[in-house]
Design a protein around this motif. Sequence first.
Motif, PDB file in Angstrom:
ATOM      1  N   GLU A 140     -31.478  70.856  44.401  1.00 46.34           N
ATOM      2  CA  GLU A 140     -32.858  71.083  43.971  1.00 46.34           C
ATOM      3  C   GLU A 140     -33.118  70.458  42.612  1.00 46.34           C
ATOM      4  OE1 GLU A 140     -35.905  74.803  42.920  1.00 46.34           O
ATOM      5  OE2 GLU A 140     -33.913  75.215  43.775  1.00 46.34           O
ATOM      6  N   PHE A 141     -32.197  70.644  41.694  1.00 48.38           N
ATOM      7  CA  PHE A 141     -32.322  70.062  40.357  1.00 48.38           C
ATOM      8  C   PHE A 141     -32.443  68.546  40.429  1.00 48.38           C
ATOM      9  CE2 PHE A 141     -29.933  67.898  36.966  1.00 48.38           C
ATOM     10  CZ  PHE A 141     -30.626  68.301  35.841  1.00 48.38           C
ATOM     11  N   SER A 142     -31.584  67.915  41.214  1.00 50.63           N
ATOM     12  CA  SER A 142     -31.561  66.454  41.276  1.00 50.63           C
ATOM     13  C   SER A 142     -32.821  65.906  41.928  1.00 50.63           C
ATOM     14  CB  SER A 142     -30.311  65.985  42.025  1.00 50.63           C
ATOM     15  OG  SER A 142     -29.141  66.395  41.348  1.00 50.63           O
ATOM     16  N   ARG A 143     -33.292  66.564  42.974  1.00 48.44           N
ATOM     17  CA  ARG A 143     -34.557  66.136  43.589  1.00 48.44           C
ATOM     18  C   ARG A 143     -35.711  66.241  42.596  1.00 48.44           C
ATOM     19  NH1 ARG A 143     -32.704  69.107  48.087  1.00 48.44           N
ATOM     20  NH2 ARG A 143     -33.964  70.889  47.434  1.00 48.44           N
ATOM     21  N   PHE A 144     -35.711  67.313  41.819  1.00 40.66           N
ATOM     22  CA  PHE A 144     -36.816  67.567  40.895  1.00 40.66           C
ATOM     23  C   PHE A 144     -36.810  66.624  39.698  1.00 40.66           C
ATOM     24  CE2 PHE A 144     -38.277  69.745  37.002  1.00 40.66           C
ATOM     25  CZ  PHE A 144     -39.609  69.946  37.332  1.00 40.66           C
ATOM     26  N   ILE A 145     -35.634  66.409  39.091  1.00 37.39           N
ATOM     27  CA  ILE A 145     -35.589  65.695  37.817  1.00 37.39           C
ATOM     28  C   ILE A 145     -35.288  64.210  37.973  1.00 37.39           C
ATOM     29  CG2 ILE A 145     -33.147  65.890  37.181  1.00 37.39           C
ATOM     30  CD1 ILE A 145     -36.194  66.854  34.979  1.00 37.39           C
ATOM     31  N   GLY A 146     -34.787  63.792  39.127  1.00 33.30           N
ATOM     32  CA  GLY A 146     -34.439  62.388  39.317  1.00 33.30           C
ATOM     33  C   GLY A 146     -35.660  61.508  39.543  1.00 33.30           C
ATOM     34  N   GLY A 147     -35.516  60.215  39.274  1.00 36.49           N
ATOM     35  CA  GLY A 147     -36.541  59.232  39.610  1.00 36.49           C
ATOM     36  C   GLY A 147     -37.810  59.295  38.804  1.00 36.49           C
ATOM     37  N   ARG A 148     -37.761  59.810  37.595  1.00 37.12           N
ATOM     38  CA  ARG A 148     -38.968  59.922  36.761  1.00 37.12           C
ATOM     39  C   ARG A 148     -39.072  58.740  35.800  1.00 37.12           C
ATOM     40  NH1 ARG A 148     -41.344  65.258  36.221  1.00 37.12           N
ATOM     41  NH2 ARG A 148     -40.410  66.660  37.772  1.00 37.12           N
ATOM     42  N   ASP A 149     -40.283  58.256  35.606  1.00 40.09           N
ATOM     43  CA  ASP A 149     -40.501  57.077  34.780  1.00 40.09           C
ATOM     44  C   ASP A 149     -40.294  57.323  33.292  1.00 40.09           C
ATOM     45  OD1 ASP A 149     -41.128  55.603  37.026  1.00 40.09           O
ATOM     46  OD2 ASP A 149     -43.303  55.927  36.831  1.00 40.09           O
ATOM     47  N   ASP A 150     -40.395  58.579  32.846  1.00 46.84           N
ATOM     48  CA  ASP A 150     -40.307  58.859  31.415  1.00 46.84           C
ATOM     49  C   ASP A 150     -38.922  59.325  30.989  1.00 46.84           C
ATOM     50  OD1 ASP A 150     -40.464  61.307  32.697  1.00 46.84           O
ATOM     51  OD2 ASP A 150     -41.683  62.245  31.135  1.00 46.84           O
ATOM     52  N   ILE A 151     -37.934  59.272  31.904  1.00 52.10           N
ATOM     53  CA  ILE A 151     -36.580  59.719  31.586  1.00 52.10           C
ATOM     54  C   ILE A 151     -35.604  58.557  31.713  1.00 52.10           C
ATOM     55  CG2 ILE A 151     -34.674  61.235  32.273  1.00 52.10           C
ATOM     56  CD1 ILE A 151     -36.721  63.237  33.255  1.00 52.10           C
ATOM     57  N   TRP A 152     -34.746  58.410  30.733  1.00 53.95           N
ATOM     58  CA  TRP A 152     -33.621  57.477  30.798  1.00 53.95           C
ATOM     59  C   TRP A 152     -32.438  58.247  31.364  1.00 53.95           C
ATOM     60  CZ3 TRP A 152     -30.047  56.241  26.137  1.00 53.95           C
ATOM     61  CH2 TRP A 152     -29.113  55.245  26.502  1.00 53.95           C
ATOM     62  N   TYR A 153     -31.840  57.740  32.434  1.00 60.09           N
ATOM     63  CA  TYR A 153     -30.688  58.370  33.071  1.00 60.09           C
ATOM     64  C   TYR A 153     -29.438  57.641  32.594  1.00 60.09           C
ATOM     65  CZ  TYR A 153     -34.422  60.338  35.841  1.00 60.09           C
ATOM     66  OH  TYR A 153     -35.576  60.994  36.222  1.00 60.09           O
ATOM     67  N   ALA A 154     -28.588  58.339  31.836  1.00 61.82           N
ATOM     68  CA  ALA A 154     -27.494  57.662  31.133  1.00 61.82           C
ATOM     69  C   ALA A 154     -26.217  58.486  31.184  1.00 61.82           C
ATOM     70  CB  ALA A 154     -27.883  57.421  29.681  1.00 61.82           C
ATOM     71  N   THR A 155     -25.097  57.799  31.043  1.00 63.44           N
ATOM     72  CA  THR A 155     -23.820  58.475  30.847  1.00 63.44           C
ATOM     73  C   THR A 155     -23.703  58.905  29.393  1.00 63.44           C
ATOM     74  OG1 THR A 155     -22.589  56.481  30.249  1.00 63.44           O
ATOM     75  CG2 THR A 155     -22.793  56.986  32.613  1.00 63.44           C
ATOM     76  N   ASN A 156     -22.727  59.746  29.106  1.00 66.39           N
ATOM     77  CA  ASN A 156     -22.479  60.141  27.714  1.00 66.39           C
ATOM     78  C   ASN A 156     -22.248  58.919  26.836  1.00 66.39           C
ATOM     79  OD1 ASN A 156     -20.545  63.263  28.108  1.00 66.39           O
ATOM     80  ND2 ASN A 156     -22.527  62.673  28.907  1.00 66.39           N
ATOM     81  N   LEU A 157     -21.391  58.014  27.290  1.00 67.91           N
ATOM     82  CA  LEU A 157     -21.025  56.869  26.470  1.00 67.91           C
ATOM     83  C   LEU A 157     -22.188  55.900  26.286  1.00 67.91           C
ATOM     84  CD1 LEU A 157     -18.732  55.644  24.855  1.00 67.91           C
ATOM     85  CD2 LEU A 157     -18.005  54.428  26.915  1.00 67.91           C
ATOM     86  N   GLU A 158     -23.028  55.757  27.285  1.00 67.40           N
ATOM     87  CA  GLU A 158     -24.209  54.895  27.128  1.00 67.40           C
ATOM     88  C   GLU A 158     -25.111  55.418  26.016  1.00 67.40           C
ATOM     89  OE1 GLU A 158     -24.769  52.982  31.599  1.00 67.40           O
ATOM     90  OE2 GLU A 158     -25.666  54.926  31.151  1.00 67.40           O
ATOM     91  N   ILE A 159     -25.236  56.726  25.904  1.00 70.75           N
ATOM     92  CA  ILE A 159     -26.039  57.306  24.825  1.00 70.75           C
ATOM     93  C   ILE A 159     -25.385  57.013  23.477  1.00 70.75           C
ATOM     94  CG2 ILE A 159     -26.882  59.469  23.819  1.00 70.75           C
ATOM     95  CD1 ILE A 159     -27.065  60.542  26.722  1.00 70.75           C
TER      96      ILE A 159
END
Length: 266
Positions: free
Chosen positions: A200-219
Motif C-alpha cells: 500500500e505504501f509503495s503504490r501510494f508514494i511511488g511514481g510522484r513527480d515531486d519526489i526524488w527516489y534515491a538510495t542512501n549513497l545517492e543522497i
Amino acid sequence: MPKILLAFPGGKHKVLTMSYDDGQAADRRLVDIFNRHGIKGTFHLNSGLLGEGSRIPAEEVAALYAGHEVSAHTLTHPTIARSPKEQLVEEIMEDRKRLERLVGYTVRGLSYPNGSFTREIKAMLPFLGIEYARAVKGTGQFGMPDDLYEWQPTCHHNHQLIQTADDFAKLNKTQYLYMLYVWGHSYEFDRDENWGIIEEFSRFIGGRDDIWYATNLEIVDYMKAFRQLKFAADSRFAFNPSAESVWLKVDGETVEVPGGRQVQFA
C-alpha cells in the motif's frame, strides 16, 4: 545578489529513501515491490553470512539488488560497541571487500548491526572508507541528516507508515528540503504477516513527480556535490568541479549546474 537554494535533481524538494538490513530471502519480494513502483532502496548485507539459512546467496546479490544500493552491515553482525577496535576494522573492511567483489562498485555506507555504536566507532568510520552510517532510532520528522555517521531514519515500517507517507506527500513548502527515510528488515513482513502495508505504501508514494527516489549513497553523494560547488563572491555564477549535475533554485527558477561546467546566474 541572486537568492540561491539547493534543490534535488530536476528541481524537486522531496526525497524518499528506503533502508533494509540483513539480506534475508524476503528481500526478493521487497525488491520486486520497489521496482514496480520506482522506489529505490539501500540493502545492508553481512557478507560473511550470505547463503546461510534463509539469507540471499552471494551469487544472487549483484542481480537482485541491481538499481539499488548494496551497503555494509559488518561481516558477521556483532554488537560492535562491545567489540575491540581490531575486530571492528576487520568486520567492516572485510565486509566491504567481499561486497565490492560481488557488486563491482565501492561500498561506502553502513548500518550499525543491532543499532550498536559509540562516538569512538563513529570517529573511526571515515578512515575505513565509510561515508555514512544509519542508526535505528526514528525521528518522526522529514529533515535532512545533520550527522551522517548517526543518520536517523524517519520511521520503521511498522510505525504509522501510511500516515507518515500521507503527511510527507502533503508537504508543499518549497523553501525546505524534505526527506522520508524508512527502515526495517524484510523478514518482518513474513513474521508479522503484513506485506500489505509495504504494498500500500509503495503504490501510494511511488511514481510522484515531486519526489526524488534515491538510495542512501545517492543522497550523500549529491549533498557532497553541492558543497563542492564553487560560487562567485557575489553568487552570480558557480562552477561545478564534480561529475554529476547539481540543481539549484535561483530567484525561484530551477537551474541545473552540470558536472564540469560553470553556469552564470545573472
